[in-house]
Design an enzyme around this catalytic site. Structure first.
Site, short mmCIF file in Angstrom:
data_model
loop_
_atom_site.label_atom_id
_atom_site.label_comp_id
_atom_site.label_asym_id
_atom_site.label_seq_id
_atom_site.Cartn_x
_atom_site.Cartn_y
_atom_site.Cartn_z
N THR A 120 0.97 -1.28 0.07
CA THR A 120 -0.05 -0.07 0.08
C THR A 120 0.81 1.40 0.07
O THR A 120 1.88 1.20 0.67
CB THR A 120 -0.90 0.13 1.31
N VAL A 169 -11.05 -7.81 -0.63
CA VAL A 169 -10.93 -6.28 -0.60
C VAL A 169 -10.34 -5.86 0.62
O VAL A 169 -10.92 -6.39 1.59
CB VAL A 169 -11.84 -5.62 -1.21
#
Ligand code: GLY
Length: 342
Positions: free
Chosen positions: A202, A231
Site C-alpha cells: 500500500t 478487498v
C-alpha cells in the site's frame, strides 16, 4: 531497490527556489504548510511528485493523485500492476481519494488499469457514487478513456508467484512494504490465509496545500496471494483514508481487515478533533487494534499516518519496521521511523 536508511538524511529535491506561503509555529512536530506525507520508503519518490504540485500553489487533491501515480507506475514496488497477484494469478487493485469538501470516490477489485487512483477520482467527480468494484469499475475506467493494460505479471511478481505456488502456503510478512525488506524474496513470496492474516502492499498519502485545504488518497494491490475477490481497507473511506477539512487527514497501511474493524482513519481524525496530536491519535488507533487482536497482534502490522489542520504530522504502528515520508520544502523530504507499541 531503495534502502530506507539512505533517506534518514534530508534529501534535496533538486528544485529551484521557492517562497513558502506560510509557516506556523508549534510546540509539537514542526507545523508547516504546504505539507505532504506518505507511507513507507516508496513515499519519498511519491512525495517529490506531490511537492511539485504543492510548491506551485496547486491543490492538495492534485498533489496526492500525482504523488501516488508515481508508485502505481513503478514495476519495482508492491503497488500497481507490477505488484504480486492474488492466489489465482491476477493483480487486482484498490484505491480511494477524498478532497477538502468531503467528496470522495473509490475503486476496488479493479484489474488491468494502471492508475486506480485516477479512476477513483473520476468516480468521485463523474458519478453519483462513492465506490465501483470489479468488472463494473473496469468498464467505467475504459469508458472514461483509461487504457486496458495487458494481463501480464511483472517479472518480479511472476517469480514470486511461481515460488508461492510451490507450497501455496500463506504466511504474513510484516513490514513488507518497506523496500529494504524485499531483499528476502523467499519471505516476500508467501502471504497468510490459514489464520486469517495477510501481507499487504500500500501507499497512503495525505497533504495540505498552501490554501490550508486537505486531501488524501490510498492505493494498493492489497495482500499478496490473497483470496480472489478480497478487498482490504484501502478503497474504503473511513478505513484506509479519511479527510475532514476542519480537523485533519489520516491514512492507513498494513493488514486491512484490522483497519476496517475499527474504521481506522476516521477514528484517527476524530481523535484529532478531540485535541490529540496526529501522533497520539495514530497511537490510540493502533492500541485499539492491539486490544481487539490480543496475542495475535504480534503477527500483524498496521500503521497510521496523519496531519492536522495546523500542519503537524505524525504516525504510529503496531510493531517496529514501519516508516513514512514527510515533505514540506524543496530540500525537506525525509523518512521518519514510525513509533511502535509492541
Ligand atoms: N492495507 C492494504 C490492504 O490490506 O489491502
Amino acid at each position: 531497490m531503495i534502502h530506507r536508511r539512505k533517506f534518514l538524511q534530508l534529501g534535496s529535491l533538486g528544485l529551484s527556489s521557492f517562497s513558502f506561503p506560510s509557516f506556523i509555529s508549534s510546540k509539537s512536530t514542526a507545523a508547516r504548510r504546504p505539507i505532504v506525507i506518505s507511507t513507507w520508503d516508496a513515499g519519498i519518490d511519491a512525495n517529490k511528485a506531490a511537492w511539485q504540485v504543492l510548491r506551485n500553489g496547486g491543490r492538495a487533491l492534485d498533489a496526492v493523485e500525482q504523488g501516488v501515480m508515481v508508485t502505481e507506475s513503478s514495476q519495482n514496488c508492491c503497488v500497481g500492476l507490477g505488484a504480486n497477484p492474488d492466489r489465482d494469478g491476477f493483480v487486482t487493485l484498490d484505491s480511494c481519494i477524498m478532497d477538502e469538501n468531503g467528496n470522495c470516490g473509490g475503486v476496488a477489485f479493479l484489474e488491468r488499469i494502471k492508475h486506480p487512483v485516477s479512476v477513483a477520482r473520476r468516480v468521485m467527480e463523474k458519478t453519483p457514487h462513492v465506490l465501483l468494484v470489479g468488472a463494473g469499475a473496469q468498464q467505467f475506467a475504459v469508458e472514461q478513456g483509461f487504457p486496458l493494460e495487458p494481463q501480464k505479471l511483472s517479472p518480479d511478481a511472476e517469480r514470486s508467484y511461481k515460488e508461492w505456488l510451490k507450497k501455496s502456503e500463506y504466511k504474513p510478512v510484516i513490514n513488507i512494504e518497506n523496500n529494504a525488506n524485499k531483499k528476502n524474496q523467499a519471505a516476500f513470496a508467501p502471504a497468510k490465509l490459514d489464520n486469517g492474516e495477510w501481507n499487504h502492499d500500500t501507499i497512503g498519502m495525505v497533504a495540505m496545500d498552501a490554501n490550508g485545504n486537505l486531501s488524501g488518497t490510498c492505493t494498493t494491490s492489497g495482500a499478496g496471494f490473497k483470496m480472489r475477490g478480497r478487498v482490504g481497507d484501502s478503497p474504503i473511506i473511513g478505513a484506509g483514508l479519511f479527510v475532514d477539512n476542519e480537523v485533519g487527514a489520516a491514512t492507513a497501511t498494513g493488514q486491512g481487515e484490522d483497519v476496517i474493524r475499527i474504521c481506522g482513519s476516521h477514528l484517527v481524525v476524530e481523535l484529532m478533533r478531540q485535541g490529540l496530536s496526529p501522533e497520539n491519535a495514530c497511537k490510540k488507533a493502533v492500541e485499539r487494534i492491539i486490544k481487539i487482536k490480543g496475542s495475535k497482534a504480534k503477527d500483524i502490522q498496521v500503521g497510521f499516518i496523519a496531519i492536522n489542520k495546523q500542519g503537524e504530522y505524525g504516525g504510529y504502528c503496531i510493531q517496529k519496521g514501519f516508516n513514512f515520508a514527510v515533505c514540506y520544502a524543496d530540500d525537506k523530504n525525509f523518512l521518519v521511523d514510525g513509533k511502535y507499541v509492541l
